[in-house]
Design a protein around this motif. Sequence first.
Motif, short mmCIF file in Angstrom:
data_model
loop_
_atom_site.label_atom_id
_atom_site.label_comp_id
_atom_site.label_asym_id
_atom_site.label_seq_id
_atom_site.Cartn_x
_atom_site.Cartn_y
_atom_site.Cartn_z
N LYS A 1 0.81 -1.22 0.00
CA LYS A 1 0.00 0.00 0.00
C LYS A 1 0.85 1.27 0.00
N ALA A 2 2.06 1.16 -0.50
CA ALA A 2 2.98 2.30 -0.43
C ALA A 2 2.38 3.55 -1.07
N GLU A 3 1.79 3.39 -2.24
CA GLU A 3 1.27 4.57 -2.94
C GLU A 3 0.17 5.24 -2.13
N GLU A 4 -0.72 4.43 -1.59
CA GLU A 4 -1.82 5.00 -0.79
C GLU A 4 -1.28 5.73 0.45
N TRP A 5 -0.35 5.09 1.12
CA TRP A 5 0.17 5.67 2.36
C TRP A 5 1.06 6.87 2.10
N ASP A 6 1.70 6.90 0.94
CA ASP A 6 2.61 8.02 0.65
C ASP A 6 1.88 9.20 0.00
N ALA A 7 0.62 9.02 -0.30
CA ALA A 7 -0.14 10.10 -0.95
C ALA A 7 -0.75 11.07 0.06
N GLN A 8 -0.63 10.74 1.34
CA GLN A 8 -1.26 11.57 2.37
C GLN A 8 -0.27 11.95 3.45
N THR A 9 -0.61 13.04 4.13
CA THR A 9 0.19 13.45 5.28
C THR A 9 -0.22 12.64 6.50
N PHE A 10 0.65 12.61 7.49
CA PHE A 10 0.25 11.96 8.73
C PHE A 10 -0.94 12.69 9.36
N TYR A 11 -1.00 13.99 9.17
CA TYR A 11 -2.14 14.78 9.67
C TYR A 11 -3.45 14.24 9.08
N THR A 12 -3.48 14.07 7.78
CA THR A 12 -4.71 13.57 7.14
C THR A 12 -5.12 12.24 7.74
N TRP A 13 -4.16 11.35 7.88
CA TRP A 13 -4.49 10.03 8.44
C TRP A 13 -4.99 10.16 9.87
N SER A 14 -4.30 10.97 10.66
CA SER A 14 -4.66 11.06 12.08
C SER A 14 -6.06 11.64 12.27
N ARG A 15 -6.46 12.56 11.41
CA ARG A 15 -7.80 13.14 11.53
C ARG A 15 -8.86 12.16 11.05
N SER A 16 -8.50 11.31 10.11
CA SER A 16 -9.46 10.32 9.63
C SER A 16 -9.58 9.13 10.59
N ASN A 17 -8.68 9.04 11.53
CA ASN A 17 -8.64 7.88 12.41
C ASN A 17 -8.70 8.25 13.89
N SER A 18 -9.35 9.36 14.16
CA SER A 18 -9.56 9.75 15.55
C SER A 18 -10.71 10.74 15.57
N LEU A 19 -11.32 10.86 16.72
CA LEU A 19 -12.44 11.78 16.86
C LEU A 19 -12.17 12.84 17.93
N SER A 20 -11.36 12.50 18.91
CA SER A 20 -11.19 13.40 20.05
C SER A 20 -10.02 14.35 19.83
N SER A 21 -10.17 15.54 20.38
CA SER A 21 -9.07 16.51 20.28
C SER A 21 -7.87 16.02 21.07
N GLY A 22 -8.11 15.25 22.13
CA GLY A 22 -7.00 14.74 22.92
C GLY A 22 -6.12 13.79 22.12
N ALA A 23 -6.78 12.90 21.41
CA ALA A 23 -6.00 11.96 20.59
C ALA A 23 -5.25 12.69 19.49
N ARG A 24 -5.91 13.68 18.92
CA ARG A 24 -5.27 14.42 17.83
C ARG A 24 -4.05 15.19 18.33
N PHE A 25 -4.22 15.80 19.49
CA PHE A 25 -3.06 16.49 20.08
C PHE A 25 -1.92 15.50 20.30
N LEU A 26 -2.23 14.35 20.85
CA LEU A 26 -1.16 13.41 21.17
C LEU A 26 -0.53 12.81 19.91
N MET A 27 -1.31 12.66 18.86
CA MET A 27 -0.69 12.18 17.61
C MET A 27 0.21 13.25 17.01
N ASP A 28 -0.22 14.51 17.08
CA ASP A 28 0.67 15.57 16.61
C ASP A 28 1.94 15.60 17.46
#
Lengths: 501, 501
Positions: free
Chosen positions: A184-211
């Motif tokens: 899945k290299a192409e899929e994973w390399d087409a996005q920022t970690f930010y994009t992934w983290s927002r698509s895979n979390s709902l809480s601001s706490g989790a988002r802060f900690l992923m950043d």
Amino acid sequence: MTRVSRRRLLGTGALTAAGAVVSAAAAPAAAARTAAAPAAPTAQTAAADVVIVGAGLSGLTAARDLIAAGRSVLVLEARERPGGRVYGMPLGDGTTSEGGAEFIGPTQDRIAALAKDMGVGTFPTYNTGKNVYYRNGQRSLYATDGLLGAVPPDWGVVDLEVALLKLGSMAKDIPVGQPWKAAKAEEWDAQTFYTWSRSNSLSSGARFLMDEFISSTLSVRSQDVSLLYVLNYIASAGNESNPGTVDRLIDTKGGGQESRFAGGSQEVPVRLAAKLGDVIHYNAPVRSIATDGGGVTVTADGLTVSAKRVVVAMSPAIAGRIDFSPGLPASRAQLMQRYPMGSICKFVAVYDTPFWRADGLTGQAVSDSGAIDATFDNSPPDGSRGIMMGFMNQANIRRLDGASADEVRAAGLASFANFYGDKAKSPVRTAFQRWDNEIWSGGGPVGIAPPGVLTGFGEALRAPCGPIHWAGTETSDYWTGYMDGAVRSGERVAKEVHAAL
Amino acid sequence: MTRVSRRRLLGTGALTAAGAVVSAAAAPAAAARTAAAPAAPTAQTAAADVVIVGAGLSGLTAARDLIAAGRSVLVLEARERPGGRVYGMPLGDGTTSEGGAEFIGPTQDRIAALAKDMGVGTFPTYNTGKNVYYRNGQRSLYATDGLLGAVPPDWGVVDLEVALLKLGSMAKDIPVGQPWKAAKAEEWDAQTFYTWSRSNSLSSGARFLMDEFISSTLSVRSQDVSLLYVLNYIASAGNESNPGTVDRLIDTKGGGQESRFAGGSQEVPVRLAAKLGDVIHYNAPVRSIATDGGGVTVTADGLTVSAKRVVVAMSPAIAGRIDFSPGLPASRAQLMQRYPMGSICKFVAVYDTPFWRADGLTGQAVSDSGAIDATFDNSPPDGSRGIMMGFMNQANIRRLDGASADEVRAAGLASFANFYGDKAKSPVRTAFQRWDNEIWSGGGPVGIAPPGVLTGFGEALRAPCGPIHWAGTETSDYWTGYMDGAVRSGERVAKEVHAAL
């Protein structure tokens, strides 16, 4: 398992070594080049089987192994010291504290072996008590062991753990060191970690900690880096027998930040450089590398070396400043435009005692505001004095671009006071190391890949260009970004060059 | 409105101008520096109010304006010619075809004014007939005017138009040239254009065409570039009276590709350089810029210049190779690691006649496979012979890294044959210009920003660093990436420097 604040830091290193066969066809006096004046005649010349550019851990290790294999080697180092991103920052009282790469942990076998050879011991990073969680102006504490700690500092942590489990699972599909070959290299390399983290979390706490995971690990923002790069970074936190995991990447106990080096990490490159001796030339920034007729001519300030092969043991971004002639293959030349360094400053304050320990704190903190977003207890092993260390990462240090030393100091101490109370405001002394202002590093701890780079240019990271070989922690499979990766890259490139000679 | 194949190309330029006051405190012979040998003593020195690095359109324009304002100017150019990314590629028969920036269109007022001053006329890009749409190995034709053309080549085009309308609407919220100030800047800069395009389309046809929009405009893949950068690029396709639009960016008629220059675009910088005369020094790549005591010392191969101010009229990536001393502010130094050039080759084949015209074709094509993904009719205005031009962009040209000229030629002609039939296989001659192999450009047509860069480092694009000023099409508000943007940047920086002196 919320070990986001139990984190390693500042991986890597590039040092200079010594002690080898140099055939110097010496000429008149060495020339000192100033930036302001045209280069004076460069009269000194030398020859070797292999010239190594950069006396960081990767370059030194390569020199060691090539010399052991019977090759003549010469190392050219821009700075007046070995170590590259491994550096003993002077505290102003005759002692030092790690200003760059600092920690060692399980599966970091190659730096461990090197340190052992050099007679440099290790001791556990101080990790007793609770960690500080500072968010939205509120300070809370959390335990550092057990599931989520005794009191989760933020319910977003649950959300975070789910996301981290997903990341760990995805990382298992990465061919470590060659992430562009993942299914899945192409899929994973087409996005920022930010994009992934927002698509895979709902809480601001989790988002802060992923950043914060990205900031404290790579010193960039989560929008700066490709998801594929992060997955490879996770996959790389292991060795041939133990696949990389998120935990091993970010943990103190059991992870990359588990231990420190007696006397400071710089002892490793400094002692290796001393052993290598006068094959290392300091104050010799390399300006050009010419390949012709099967050999290379490497021109540094004050010295020109002819060799059969050259090892460029530098991060891609900094290697890109060298004038290569003829030009490198486009994929390599353009890779070097696309692998920027993080933005990091390491700030320390020295106290008479590690007073936070008496308060039941590890000295590890994570924060969403202020200049410092993560801290560690950097005291000496006997706790005879307290040294608190904080990272000023990404936008936090950019906001201090052009700031005076007093301004940096004030910002650093304000963060420490938020985490550890007013006692933190009165250190005996402070010091800091801004890697973003270091000309010969260009930032730290490591070069990162924005989206599209690993799939578009990744093969060029390690592929030799004729007699030009590439080393540096960025080229390592395991523990890329760490001292261990630097050593691994030096060992790999030495084999590669030896086989090619 | 499917004008994705009616596209402009290769914006920009940086040339060298002449004709000014030079106070050369000359010394012995000029030294030729070879990469293989240490620099010979650089005996020649000079002084000027302003030294300009780069004789592309931006540097030449700055020189023109500063000289007109009474300043003494000296231009240092690495190449043996002016023009930078504007280049008349030799066809091998004594004639040339545009190897770099080529087109001019509505609202490109500043390059238009300069061309008029230089006596260089324009003529319409050939645009009569249908365009070729080549996808999944199938060739179809579509009309170039009217809604979607008479026969839409792909129903994904409907999907595409909706997405393009959204983009155009978002671009209206960009403060042109300062996209980091947009209300949604952080959101738009946190994602790749790829991420946005997949979230805002359903059909594979639309997705292909959005990728092709990025490829043909920027010569990168849609995963390489920030959405915010693309929105600013759209916003920049206009002038102070006419906000930028998607149509003006990508169209031939009514857009950036509407017209060409009589005699070739290179006539503009070549004539300006001739007027400026001997203030331009060719074959003088700048190696270092030292600032001290309010002035600058700029050292090029063979010549060192003292000046009050320096204008670096180069793309950020290439400017980053210069040795600045003392080091630049971190935000600028790290920006230069983060603004990579696209990957592009311009390939042309010359035929006795523009035979595709007789087949009712414009000579414009768009393709999802083969080495060439977009073409234009590059014939002279009288159609006395046919010149077909194709772009090898991003991954397509990287696949030809290290290929021989014969291999590039075969790949190019195979694409032309797909689009225009077997006649395309038998040209009189071919030529190509690989910008990814050009040491002094590092790629083309323009520097692009991956996610996070504009919001994290954008202010550093234009902000002077003491006596160091920045120009180049990347620094322009309108028509960044185009010749017009280069001229605008030169005019802006000349005012900036004049005011500061």
